[in-house]
Design an enzyme around this catalytic site. Sequence first.
Site, PDB file in Angstrom:
ATOM      1  N   LYS A  48       0.848  -1.204   0.000  1.00 54.05           N
ATOM      2  CA  LYS A  48       0.000   0.000   0.000  1.00 54.05           C
ATOM      3  C   LYS A  48       0.877   1.245   0.000  1.00 54.05           C
ATOM      4  O   LYS A  48       0.623   2.199  -0.726  1.00 54.05           O
ATOM      5  CB  LYS A  48      -0.925  -0.004   1.229  1.00 54.05           C
ATOM      6  CG  LYS A  48      -2.008  -1.058   1.152  1.00 54.05           C
ATOM      7  CD  LYS A  48      -2.739  -1.256   2.478  1.00 54.05           C
ATOM      8  CE  LYS A  48      -3.675  -2.450   2.398  1.00 54.05           C
ATOM      9  NZ  LYS A  48      -4.264  -2.839   3.674  1.00 54.05           N
ATOM     10  N   GLN A  92      -4.600  -1.667   9.823  1.00 56.84           N
ATOM     11  CA  GLN A  92      -4.427  -2.978   9.191  1.00 56.84           C
ATOM     12  C   GLN A  92      -4.975  -4.072  10.114  1.00 56.84           C
ATOM     13  O   GLN A  92      -4.596  -4.164  11.278  1.00 56.84           O
ATOM     14  CB  GLN A  92      -2.929  -3.204   8.894  1.00 56.84           C
ATOM     15  CG  GLN A  92      -2.633  -4.488   8.150  1.00 56.84           C
ATOM     16  CD  GLN A  92      -3.205  -4.497   6.738  1.00 56.84           C
ATOM     17  OE1 GLN A  92      -3.199  -3.509   6.024  1.00 56.84           O
ATOM     18  NE2 GLN A  92      -3.728  -5.641   6.317  1.00 56.84           N
ATOM     19  N   ASP A 115     -11.316   2.656   4.671  1.00 60.56           N
ATOM     20  CA  ASP A 115     -11.727   1.268   4.434  1.00 60.56           C
ATOM     21  C   ASP A 115     -13.249   1.118   4.420  1.00 60.56           C
ATOM     22  O   ASP A 115     -13.765   0.053   4.096  1.00 60.56           O
ATOM     23  CB  ASP A 115     -11.161   0.369   5.546  1.00 60.56           C
ATOM     24  CG  ASP A 115      -9.974  -0.457   5.075  1.00 60.56           C
ATOM     25  OD1 ASP A 115      -9.824  -0.640   3.850  1.00 60.56           O
ATOM     26  OD2 ASP A 115      -9.204  -0.921   5.937  1.00 60.56           O
TER      27      ASP A 115
END
Length: 281
Positions: A48, A92, A115
């Site tokens: 990422k 994460q 997200d």
Amino acid sequence: MILIDGKTTAKKVFDKIKTETENLEKKPAIAVIIVGNDPASKIYVNRKHKKAKEVGINSLVIEFDENISQEELESKINELNNDDSINAILVQLPLPKHLNTYRIIEKILPIKDVDGFHPENAGKINIGIEAYAAPCTPLGVMTLLDEYKINPEGKHAVIIGRSNIVSKPLASMLLSKNATVTICHSKTQNLKEIASTADILVVATGKANIVTSDYVKQGAVVIDVGISRDKDGKIHGDVDFDNVAEKTSYITPVPGGVGAMTIAMLMQNTLRLYKIQRGQK
Ligand code: NAD
């Protein structure tokens, strides 16, 4: 059978983002929090970070020891919420067991929740109104369907898997596009019979090759979200591709299908949040 090419579609998304960010004086910025030393998580976070740089997005990786307390992590999120130079925050997952994941996600400002996991964004997706950001993997699936002009309207979409990060938001997104949606899971009876009625079959279980050709209707669209590694490190999807592909009208490979889209959607969401925060969207 047409192979749905996630890599090429993702590249189009990256190119578009790059063109947009090139003209921006102040770049969009994402902060990624990683807790502990899980090797897979480290690989994902590095990918990422690298991709963000490539497309003109500033990326800050914040690493914490695996013993970090709930309070410390929440306080870091508060700090990032209040930092105007950060447009997007990602934690994460999975987090170590002693941390309450739901409460941590809930602390992220919905307008920075890249997200799309915050209950406000999840709720909006469920209601069928525009969220600040939608979860990257299901958004990637919808983008692939769109790219290949596969219209879900009136189709029977069967999703195998019921996770909050992939399957449930995907069900809402397909419903918003007027598909008839069935969600199946590990306790579903007659899975094969249900799957084989699908016009669009999405599989997100993490069980290698569980979907064999007798689960698939002739001419169905098959989307394989699953990623698992065997003992030799080889990557497998949930679909027995070699035997299923010939029965389908469209199918995603693993790797190079849905997985290739997830980071692209993450970058797209970061740019989107940046624009929303500046009143440009
Ligand atoms: P999960 O791992 O949280 O849950 C798996 C789901 O599959 C559960 O709902 C379970 O009920 C169902 N399931 C398990 N075994 C089953 C069986 N034999 N029959 C029917 N249903 C069964 O789900 P997740 O987080 O959505 O992840 C699913 C897979 O997708 C994993 O392989 C994961 O690595 C992959 N994934 C890929 C991406 C990507 O970018 N491509 C992103 C997220 C997840």
